[in-house]
Design a protein around this motif. Structure first.
Motif, PDB file in Angstrom:
ATOM      1  N   GLY A  45       0.809  -1.215   0.000  1.00 36.25           N
ATOM      2  CA  GLY A  45       0.000   0.000   0.000  1.00 36.25           C
ATOM      3  C   GLY A  45       0.838   1.259   0.000  1.00 36.25           C
ATOM      4  O   GLY A  45       1.775   1.414  -0.793  1.00 36.25           O
ATOM      5  N   VAL A  46       0.492   2.165   0.907  1.00 37.06           N
ATOM      6  CA  VAL A  46       1.182   3.455   0.991  1.00 37.06           C
ATOM      7  C   VAL A  46       2.659   3.270   1.292  1.00 37.06           C
ATOM      8  O   VAL A  46       3.513   3.964   0.728  1.00 37.06           O
ATOM      9  CB  VAL A  46       0.509   4.310   2.085  1.00 37.06           C
ATOM     10  N   PHE A  47       2.986   2.321   2.179  1.00 39.04           N
ATOM     11  CA  PHE A  47       4.388   2.082   2.529  1.00 39.04           C
ATOM     12  C   PHE A  47       5.183   1.646   1.299  1.00 39.04           C
ATOM     13  O   PHE A  47       6.276   2.151   1.040  1.00 39.04           O
ATOM     14  CB  PHE A  47       4.489   1.017   3.625  1.00 39.04           C
ATOM     15  N   GLY A  48       4.643   0.709   0.536  1.00 41.30           N
ATOM     16  CA  GLY A  48       5.340   0.233  -0.653  1.00 41.30           C
ATOM     17  C   GLY A  48       5.522   1.334  -1.679  1.00 41.30           C
ATOM     18  O   GLY A  48       6.585   1.451  -2.302  1.00 41.30           O
ATOM     19  N   ALA A  49       4.479   2.166  -1.877  1.00 43.67           N
ATOM     20  CA  ALA A  49       4.566   3.257  -2.847  1.00 43.67           C
ATOM     21  C   ALA A  49       5.602   4.287  -2.421  1.00 43.67           C
ATOM     22  O   ALA A  49       6.424   4.739  -3.225  1.00 43.67           O
ATOM     23  CB  ALA A  49       3.197   3.911  -3.000  1.00 43.67           C
ATOM     24  N   VAL A  92       3.765  18.115   4.592  1.00 42.50           N
ATOM     25  CA  VAL A  92       5.004  18.618   5.196  1.00 42.50           C
ATOM     26  C   VAL A  92       5.995  17.479   5.384  1.00 42.50           C
ATOM     27  O   VAL A  92       7.181  17.595   5.041  1.00 42.50           O
ATOM     28  CB  VAL A  92       4.719  19.323   6.541  1.00 42.50           C
ATOM     29  N   TRP A  93       5.521  16.374   5.930  1.00 44.11           N
ATOM     30  CA  TRP A  93       6.379  15.203   6.124  1.00 44.11           C
ATOM     31  C   TRP A  93       6.946  14.714   4.806  1.00 44.11           C
ATOM     32  O   TRP A  93       8.128  14.396   4.696  1.00 44.11           O
ATOM     33  CB  TRP A  93       5.580  14.094   6.805  1.00 44.11           C
ATOM     34  N   LEU A  94       6.112  14.676   3.756  1.00 41.47           N
ATOM     35  CA  LEU A  94       6.563  14.232   2.446  1.00 41.47           C
ATOM     36  C   LEU A  94       7.662  15.159   1.906  1.00 41.47           C
ATOM     37  O   LEU A  94       8.677  14.687   1.379  1.00 41.47           O
ATOM     38  CB  LEU A  94       5.393  14.188   1.463  1.00 41.47           C
ATOM     39  N   PHE A 108      20.027   6.902   9.058  1.00 46.46           N
ATOM     40  CA  PHE A 108      19.435   6.697  10.380  1.00 46.46           C
ATOM     41  C   PHE A 108      18.362   7.749  10.651  1.00 46.46           C
ATOM     42  O   PHE A 108      17.252   7.432  11.109  1.00 46.46           O
ATOM     43  CB  PHE A 108      20.533   6.751  11.449  1.00 46.46           C
ATOM     44  N   VAL A 109      18.678   9.025  10.353  1.00 49.17           N
ATOM     45  CA  VAL A 109      17.699  10.101  10.568  1.00 49.17           C
ATOM     46  C   VAL A 109      16.520   9.935   9.616  1.00 49.17           C
ATOM     47  O   VAL A 109      15.359  10.179   9.992  1.00 49.17           O
ATOM     48  CB  VAL A 109      18.364  11.482  10.386  1.00 49.17           C
ATOM     49  N   LEU A 110      16.782   9.511   8.375  1.00 49.51           N
ATOM     50  CA  LEU A 110      15.700   9.299   7.402  1.00 49.51           C
ATOM     51  C   LEU A 110      14.754   8.198   7.882  1.00 49.51           C
ATOM     52  O   LEU A 110      13.526   8.326   7.776  1.00 49.51           O
ATOM     53  CB  LEU A 110      16.305   8.941   6.048  1.00 49.51           C
ATOM     54  N   ILE A 111      15.320   7.125   8.435  1.00 51.55           N
ATOM     55  CA  ILE A 111      14.485   6.033   8.965  1.00 51.55           C
ATOM     56  C   ILE A 111      13.691   6.517  10.181  1.00 51.55           C
ATOM     57  O   ILE A 111      12.504   6.204  10.332  1.00 51.55           O
ATOM     58  CB  ILE A 111      15.371   4.823   9.326  1.00 51.55           C
ATOM     59  N   ALA A 171      10.861   8.481   8.987  1.00 52.65           N
ATOM     60  CA  ALA A 171       9.829   7.625   8.411  1.00 52.65           C
ATOM     61  C   ALA A 171       8.989   6.963   9.500  1.00 52.65           C
ATOM     62  O   ALA A 171       7.775   6.810   9.362  1.00 52.65           O
ATOM     63  CB  ALA A 171      10.476   6.561   7.520  1.00 52.65           C
ATOM     64  N   ILE A 172       9.642   6.578  10.601  1.00 52.58           N
ATOM     65  CA  ILE A 172       8.929   5.910  11.699  1.00 52.58           C
ATOM     66  C   ILE A 172       8.143   6.910  12.532  1.00 52.58           C
ATOM     67  O   ILE A 172       7.014   6.646  12.957  1.00 52.58           O
ATOM     68  CB  ILE A 172       9.932   5.141  12.582  1.00 52.58           C
ATOM     69  N   TRP A 173       8.735   8.085  12.762  1.00 57.93           N
ATOM     70  CA  TRP A 173       8.092   9.124  13.577  1.00 57.93           C
ATOM     71  C   TRP A 173       7.897  10.393  12.741  1.00 57.93           C
ATOM     72  O   TRP A 173       8.711  11.323  12.803  1.00 57.93           O
ATOM     73  CB  TRP A 173       8.926   9.433  14.812  1.00 57.93           C
TER      74      TRP A 173
END
Length: 459
Positions: free
Chosen positions: A342-346, A386-388, A438-441, A444-446
């Motif tokens: 879904g959204v995660f894969g895209a 904003v997150w995107l 690490f910051v990118l992950i 993505a998580i938070w």
């Protein structure tokens, strides 16, 4: 046939770009060629091209984009006024007594230059010319020295006021409004550059802190790689602290005025950029680095960069119209929504593609060509704009730092002495790439790392 031409247009354009043709003319030229092929084969309706005049007028009359030449002028003027040189010398004297202190100074100055200029290439080249010879002469490992300079220089991608975020702000705002219309929602709300500036503060400051933490760890584990400056060569006195105040205060105040006026809503990005440009001239005058020849050089550079940006904008507008005329946006939408996960894969696929494109294309091309295609689709799937935007900026920053094609590596290779090998530069950036991933992950998580501050300030 239509789907084939849409895919062929994208691949053909990408191939021509790799050959080395100018981006703006490649985008518009390839689009017109395929529009002609589509018209002759009956697969393209020329009515799509009727929107070109409106697109060009909209681009040239966009008040937000006027901030681009003003920010470029501000950055180039600060570069010519030797502010970076003074900052490096002063911060080096303050932290130089510590193992790794010179590297910490370079990181902090890189952060200040990022907030002052927002131009990655200029920052990396300036830092490479000024600090790399000094770091090598002081006994620094070539890997640590080059990695620190490259990583600090690329902070201009994420530390506001960043030109990348200004451009992304315009594109993400349009994509957000398009995604709302696609969902049958009409909303006057949009994403502002101020939102992206606030959203980038926490990830940007976290990156700086982790860079410094890495240098401290190197100083503890392998102090011979980051030796301190001998005490007899440092002048720790009251005069030094006076020098710190006089050197740091002007650029910091300029940053606060520009960034603070945008975030507080007192001024638009364009108005704040004009204040920054005038402030850069004032600083140059006080430093006695302002002359007619310097002004001409700054104006020439500003004109060149501005012309490049707007030509790419117009070419990208033409490309996107033809791509949409072939139904390319529907093809991309169907592909992304059908991915497993879904959204995660895209999102994962888009980030991976942008990361790879960052090896070959500058952020301007990616922002104006790729983001308008994928952003409305991702936002329609429910992602925060904003997150995107911050994810894209941080992802491109990591790409520009990654061997073998990272732009920052090329910038530094161009000014590094022959004693520093390309492999030294590649090995030196690896720990910083790990930090950025690490910051990118984490982001993505938070997602709150990017969204909390804008929501708190603007409600």
């Amino acid at each position: 046939m239509t789907e084939f031409l849409a895919l062929a247009l994208f691949l053909f354009t990408f191939g021509v770009l790799l050959i080395g043709y100018p981006v703006a003319f490649t985008l518009s030229g390839c689009a017109l060629i395929f529009a002609g092929i589509g018209y002759l084969t009956g697969t393209f309706d020329p009515v799509f091209l009727e929107a070109i005049p409106n697109r060009i007028q909209g681009t040239l009359s966009n008040e937000l984009l006027v901030a681009i030449p003003l920010f470029v002028f501000m950055g180039v003027m600060l570069e010519k006024s030797k502010i970076a040189e003074d900052l490096l010398e002063t911060m080096g004297l303050v932290f130089g007594g510590l193992a790794g202190g010179l590297g910490i100074s370079v990181t902090l100055v890189g952060m200040l230059l990022a907030a002052s200029t927002g131009i990655v290439g200029a920052t990396v080249v300036t830092m490479g010319l000024l600090s790399l010879p000094t770091m090598l002469r002081r006994g620094y490992s070539p890997q640590v020295a080059t990695g620190t300079i490259c990583a600090s220089g690329t902070l201009g991608q994420i530390i506001p006021p960043s030109i990348v975020l200004v451009l992304l702000g315009d594109v993400i705002s349009s994509a957000y409004q398009q995604s709302q219309l696609d969902r049958g929602i009409y909303s006057p709300d949009s994403v502002t550059v101020g939102d992206l500036f606030l959203g980038a503060l926490v990830p940007g400051i976290l990156l700086v802190c982790l860079y410094i933490a890495y240098l401290i760890m190197v100083a503890i584990v392998s102090p011979e790689k980051v030796p301190p400056i001998p005490e007899e060569e440092r002048k720790v006195s009251k005069e030094l602290w006076f020098q710190v105040i006089t050197v740091l205060f002007p650029p910091v105040m300029l940053i606060v005025l520009v960034l603070g006026s945008i975030l507080s809503g007192i001024a638009t990005p364009t108005e704040a950029a004009s204040v920054g440009s005038v402030g850069a001239i004032v600083l140059a005058i006080f430093k006695r680095m302002f002359s007619l020849s310097i002004l001409k050089e700054v104006l020439r550079t500003t004109t060149e960069v501005t012309a490049m940006v707007f030509l790419i904008l117009i070419g990208a507008a033409l490309f996107s119209l033809v791509f949409r005329g072939f139904g390319g946006d529907d093809i991309v939408r169907d592909f992304l929504t059908s991915l497993p996960g879904g959204v995660f894969g895209a999102m994962l696929l888009v980030m991976l593609v942008m990361f790879l494109l960052g090896f070959f294309l500058d952020f301007i091309e990616i922002t104006f060509v790729v983001v308008p295609i994928v952003a409305p689709i991702l936002l329609t799937m429910g992602l925060d704009p904003v997150w995107l935007g911050i994810m894209i900026a941080l992802n491109l920053q990591t790409s520009f730092l990654t061997p073998p094609f990272g732009f920052s590596l090329f910038y530094l290779r161009g000014v590094a002495p022959d004693s520093v090998s390309t492999s030294d530069i590649y090995r030196g950036v690896m720990p910083f790439i790990a930090i950025q991933l690490f910051v990118l992950i984490m982001l993505a998580i938070w997602p709150q790392m990017a969204t909390w501050l804008p929501e708190t300030v603007y409600g």
